[in-house]
Design an enzyme around this catalytic site. Structure first.
Site, short mmCIF file in Angstrom:
data_model
loop_
_atom_site.label_atom_id
_atom_site.label_comp_id
_atom_site.label_asym_id
_atom_site.label_seq_id
_atom_site.Cartn_x
_atom_site.Cartn_y
_atom_site.Cartn_z
CB THR A 1 52.11 15.82 19.88
OG1 THR A 1 52.31 17.16 19.44
CG2 THR A 1 52.37 15.72 21.38
CG PHE A 2 49.56 11.44 21.49
CD1 PHE A 2 49.78 12.67 22.09
CD2 PHE A 2 48.59 10.63 22.02
CE1 PHE A 2 49.06 13.06 23.22
CE2 PHE A 2 47.86 10.99 23.14
CZ PHE A 2 48.10 12.21 23.75
#
Length: 425
Positions: free
Chosen positions: A84-85
């Site tokens: 995600t990040f």
């Protein structure tokens, strides 16, 4: 009576009166209502976390399908690792994780001994400052921006962290909301529309919006579960609310809708305990899941390499410098010395797994079909060219620069080549 009803009633009365009364000499009276404001298009970047492109095949996405029909869509390749990040930062910087510095959802840096970056504790600009996000570029160019929940957007980019743990001296979007999982999707849409109700002088021209419920459902129940399909339908309804709200405001918008990664089904039965592969006395395991990372215990490097390196059943391990070049990963100092990648659908745990656990995960080879990410773009600047060939998500930031009228940028890992025909370039 609502004010809109009163205006309509007044207009009807005036029309009826004109039928029986001769018009007065002179210029016509002014119109009863002011001419609606003519608004310039805004650009809205929307992330639907964990949305696989094939979720649209389930028959529950009429709003997304309509946008795709009026614009362009594709199965987009995330950057590696498909987490995600790292991918959210790639989408707004145009740099792959190996260059952006956000190499995983969790990481360490030798320059900050004893400090660990996590998704829950990521406020220090130190971790983010290697790559400039597009809202900073936009703000510096005089393009007012607003970010809602986008990973990294709550950090004052280019700043330093003071003793009171507040970021100082950096740049954020003019308006920003820190991530709060308790804020429902409908309220997120309402917040974005409220920004656009402002007067022109304080109205953002670039906005980001973020939805996380599909990713959460995919992890908990698996990508093929009815609960995940229900989450897809719900987010599609929120997209419909956004489009309707923009129409009511008379606000043209170029919508760029993306996902950070896909989702693969997992199970405890497809989990490998790494302490059965190598002796825990030889290493410190930092990450687990679709991939695992290791730091050798001093003096135990040879023993660790003998047990770890090479191909195993359902996974493969490398020294970081030997990670396959096609993954574009392994030069950043924040990546641990040894890296193991599981076959899609398998997990690498520290020890034998307990019963239960998530039924879906991501972080696998970014070329795996289950890791593909949604991409749709639609709006006045986008020609309706239909489905594009798959492309890498490093190309999204250059597209956003085009839509915002920003310089193309130098040294990025992607370009706007996939979109030039749709942009009329």
């Amino acid at each position: 009576m609502r004010w809109t009803t009163r205006i309509a009633a007044a207009a009807l009365c005036a029309a009826l009166q004109a039928c029986v009364t001769p018009p007065l000499a002179g210029p016509p009276p002014p119109p009863a209502a002011a001419v609606a404001e003519l608004r310039a298009p805004v650009t809205i970047l929307i992330s639907i976390d964990g949305f696989r492109p094939d979720y649209r095949d389930r028959g529950v996405t009429p709003n997304l399908d309509a946008l795709a029909a009026r614009g362009i869509s594709a199965a987009m390749r995330p950057s590696f690792p498909s987490k995600t990040f790292p991918n959210h930062w790639t989408l707004v910087t145009g740099l792959r994780p190996d260059r952006s510095g956000i190499v995983s959802n969790s990481m360490e840096d030798a320059a900050r001994p004893g400090v660990k970056f996590t998704m829950a504790d990521s406020q220090d600009p130190f971790w983010w400052d290697a790559a400039e996000p597009i809202w900073v570029t936009a703000e510096r160019a005089g393009v007012r921006s607003a970010t809602m929940f986008w990973p990294g957007s709550n950090v004052a980019w280019g700043g330093t962290k003071a003793r009171d743990k507040k970021s100082v001296g950096g740049v954020r979007a003019e308006d920003w909301w820190p991530y709060d999982i308790e804020v429902p999707a409908a309220q997120r849409v309402a917040g974005a529309l409220d920004w656009l109700r402002r007067p022109a002088a304080t109205r953002p021209r670039f906005l980001t919006l973020y939805f996380d419920s599909i990713d959460s459902a995919g992890h908990t129940y698996g990508p093929n579960a009815p609960e995940t399909t229900a989450a897809v339908a719900d987010v599609d309804a929120r997209i419909g609310e956004l489009v309707a709200g923009l129409r009511t405001l008379g606000q043209p918008a170029n919508l760029v809708i993306v996902a950070d990664h896909g989702m693969a089904p997992t199970s405890p039965e497809r989990t490998i305990a790494m302490d059965s592969v190598a002796n825990p006395a030889d290493y410190r395991q930092f990450e687990s899941g679709p991939f695992a990372t290791f730091y050798p215990v001093e003096g135990h490097q040879a023993a660790l390499e003998k047990a770890l390196l090479g191909k195993h059943a359902h996974f493969e391990c490398w020294r970081k410098a030997d990670i396959p070049a096609r993954l574009h990963y392994g030069t950043n100092p924040r990546i641990p010395p040894y890296f193991c990648l599981a076959e899609t659908g398998w997990l690498l745990a520290k020890t034998a797994p307990k019963e239960g656990g998530d039924r879906g995960n991501h972080g696998y080879d970014n070329a795996a079909p289950d890791m593909a990410a949604l991409f749709i773009a639609s709006g006045p600047a986008i020609r309706p060219l239909g489905t594009l060939a798959p492309f890498d998500n490093v190309d999204v930031a250059p597209l956003l620069r085009d839509l915002l009228g920003l310089p193309a940028g130098t040294g990025l890992d992607g370009d706007d080549a996939p979109f030039r025909a749709a942009l009329g370039k």
